[in-house]
Design a protein around this motif. Structure first.
Motif, PDB file in Angstrom:
ATOM      1  N   UNK A 107      66.338  11.536  81.326  1.00  0.00           N
ATOM      2  CA  UNK A 107      66.799  11.701  82.710  1.00  0.00           C
ATOM      3  C   UNK A 107      67.688  12.939  82.848  1.00  0.00           C
ATOM      4  N   UNK A 108      68.719  13.018  82.013  1.00  0.00           N
ATOM      5  CA  UNK A 108      69.669  14.125  82.159  1.00  0.00           C
ATOM      6  C   UNK A 108      69.055  15.459  81.773  1.00  0.00           C
ATOM      7  N   UNK A 109      68.117  15.459  80.830  1.00  0.00           N
ATOM      8  CA  UNK A 109      67.504  16.730  80.455  1.00  0.00           C
ATOM      9  C   UNK A 109      66.678  17.281  81.615  1.00  0.00           C
ATOM     10  N   UNK A 110      65.978  16.397  82.290  1.00  0.00           N
ATOM     11  CA  UNK A 110      65.169  16.859  83.423  1.00  0.00           C
ATOM     12  C   UNK A 110      66.056  17.295  84.569  1.00  0.00           C
ATOM     13  N   UNK A 111      67.106  16.514  84.786  1.00  0.00           N
ATOM     14  CA  UNK A 111      68.031  16.822  85.875  1.00  0.00           C
ATOM     15  C   UNK A 111      68.693  18.180  85.652  1.00  0.00           C
ATOM     16  N   UNK A 112      69.203  18.383  84.448  1.00  0.00           N
ATOM     17  CA  UNK A 112      69.952  19.610  84.164  1.00  0.00           C
ATOM     18  C   UNK A 112      69.043  20.831  84.070  1.00  0.00           C
ATOM     19  N   UNK A 113      67.823  20.640  83.572  1.00  0.00           N
ATOM     20  CA  UNK A 113      66.910  21.777  83.414  1.00  0.00           C
ATOM     21  C   UNK A 113      66.526  22.382  84.765  1.00  0.00           C
ATOM     22  N   UNK A 114      66.688  21.620  85.833  1.00  0.00           N
ATOM     23  CA  UNK A 114      66.370  22.159  87.158  1.00  0.00           C
ATOM     24  C   UNK A 114      67.321  23.289  87.552  1.00  0.00           C
ATOM     25  N   UNK A 115      68.414  23.427  86.822  1.00  0.00           N
ATOM     26  CA  UNK A 115      69.297  24.574  87.038  1.00  0.00           C
ATOM     27  C   UNK A 115      68.658  25.882  86.565  1.00  0.00           C
ATOM     28  N   UNK A 116      67.660  25.799  85.721  1.00  0.00           N
ATOM     29  CA  UNK A 116      66.998  27.012  85.233  1.00  0.00           C
ATOM     30  C   UNK A 116      65.931  27.416  86.243  1.00  0.00           C
ATOM     31  N   UNK A 117      66.054  28.613  86.847  1.00  0.00           N
ATOM     32  CA  UNK A 117      65.054  29.017  87.833  1.00  0.00           C
ATOM     33  C   UNK A 117      63.711  29.335  87.168  1.00  0.00           C
ATOM     34  N   UNK A 118      62.637  29.247  87.949  1.00  0.00           N
ATOM     35  CA  UNK A 118      61.319  29.648  87.434  1.00  0.00           C
ATOM     36  C   UNK A 118      60.817  30.834  88.245  1.00  0.00           C
ATOM     37  N   UNK A 119      60.515  31.953  87.647  1.00  0.00           N
ATOM     38  CA  UNK A 119      60.720  32.218  86.221  1.00  0.00           C
ATOM     39  C   UNK A 119      62.211  32.371  85.925  1.00  0.00           C
ATOM     40  N   UNK A 120      62.586  32.215  84.661  1.00  0.00           N
ATOM     41  CA  UNK A 120      64.001  32.334  84.320  1.00  0.00           C
ATOM     42  C   UNK A 120      64.467  33.783  84.312  1.00  0.00           C
ATOM     43  N   UNK A 121      65.759  33.995  84.253  1.00  0.00           N
ATOM     44  CA  UNK A 121      66.295  35.350  84.097  1.00  0.00           C
ATOM     45  C   UNK A 121      65.745  35.935  82.789  1.00  0.00           C
TER      46      UNK A 121
END
Ligand SMILES: Nc1ncnc2c1ncn2[C@@H]1O[C@H](COP(=O)(O)OP(=O)(O)OP(=O)(O)O)[C@@H](O)[C@H]1O
Ligand SMILES: [Mg+2]
Lengths: 192, 119
Positions: free
Chosen positions: A45-59
């Motif tokens: 749960x938390x990995x999916x939640x937190x990973x949404x902070x990474x934009x697509x595509x990433x920096x």
């Protein structure tokens, strides 16, 4: 019993650092042991939640969102499992906290142990923080293959060696029978 | 008859004697090395049944997650394979699964006869 707080490794006072977001959750160690899959469930749960902070595509040069999600799931599962396995004494509370910062994420898990468990854990922490990780990793495995010992002792080692995660540890006396253990994991958004 | 199949709540492990392959699927995050014992046993059976002229394949391509206790179990199996030095090991991984990218190469460092194919 000592009354002092002891800190090892990479520890940050996170309340004082600006962050883009802060999350927390509180659990009971017994309940994780009772249904072991709760460790995996919470970490997913938390990995999916937190990973949404990474934009697509990433920096440029940053980890992709799916890779971050995977990494965080592995990391958090190891941390929840440790809290479940090693909580001891009269208090069984586990606290999860996470912060998102400009360059990374920080996760802090706390649990309680009996005072006698502090010294052996501290010895292990010092070994982790001062050894050549590659050497220690293979040495551990060869030794445990010989001894048939139960604990594998690979959790923090894989996280540091294979994923470059930086750790901080803190022991804070709570009562004469209980010590709070804090583990901080610092994850860079950059691909290492 | 040999046990050829372990079914957990979130995973399956299947041994196919004809191709000397053990395939792992799903999420394997068991609590203790005791809980890993049946998997070790299955691997040892597959190892003992493989031809010395052939190889034993561990197929991880559909293994989403493995915790550190599981990595330890697999690593110990590789070490025991090295000590017996009877059958070479082939490990199949998946480039899309991050932990495999990061950690599978460690198996080869334990025993250079491990061939790793990450597709
Ligand atoms: N949250 C914690 N509270 C108390 N002791 C801990 C905690 N985390 C780790 N330890 C101690 O540190 C040791 C190393 O932890 P680590 O996660 O690296 O290995 P492990 O849990 O023993 O095995 P593995 O993670 O490979 O299944 C543990 O065996 C335990 O003694
Ligand atoms: Mg652990």
């Amino acid at each position: 019993m000592t009354n002092t707080v002891v800190t090892y490794g990479y520890w940050e006072e996170l309340e004082a650092v600006p962050s883009l977001g802060h999350y927390s959750m509180s659990l009971d160690a017994h309940h994780l042991v009772q249904f072991w899959r709760r460790c995996s469930l919470s970490s997913n749960f938390w990995s999916r939640y937190m990973a949404l902070w990474v934009p697509t595509p990433p920096a440029p040069g940053h980890l992709r969102r799916e890779a971050m999600e995977h990494l965080l799931s592995y990391l958090l599962n190891e941390l929840f499992e440790n809290c479940a396995k090693f909580s001891g004494g009269p208090f069984q509370r586990i606290n999860y906290a996470a912060w998102i910062q400009a360059e990374g994420m920080v996760f802090e898990l706390t649990n309680q142990i009996v005072p006698a468990a502090q010294a052996p854990f501290a010895t292990l922490i010092e070994e982790l923080l001062t050894s050549d990780l590659d050497e220690l990793y293979f040495q551990r495995l060869e030794a445990s293959a010989e001894s048939n010992a139960s604990g594998s002792g690979l959790g923090y080692l894989t996280l540091m060696k294979d994923y470059g995660i930086r750790f901080g540890f803190r022991f804070s006396p709570l009562t004469s029978e209980s010590i709070t253990v804090g583990v901080q994991a610092h994850v860079a958004l950059k691909e290492l | 008859m040999t046990i050829a199949h372990i079914q957990g709540e979130e995973y399956t492990i299947e041994y196919e004697p004809s191709s000397h392959t053990v395939a792992f699927r799903g999420t394997v995050r068991l609590q203790s090395s005791d809980e890993y014992a049946p998997i070790t046993e299955l691997l040892q059976t597959a190892h003992s049944e493989a031809n010395t002229t052939g190889q034993l394949t561990l197929d991880f391509r559909q293994l989403q997650f493995l915790n550190s206790s599981g990595i330890s179990m697999i690593s110990k199996f590789v070490i025991s394979g090295r000590k017996q030095d009877r059958v070479p090991l082939r490990v199949m991984g998946n480039q899309e699964i991050y932990w495999q990218q990061k950690s599978l190469a460690n198996l080869q460092k334990l025993w250079p006869k491990v061939v790793i194919e990450i597709l």
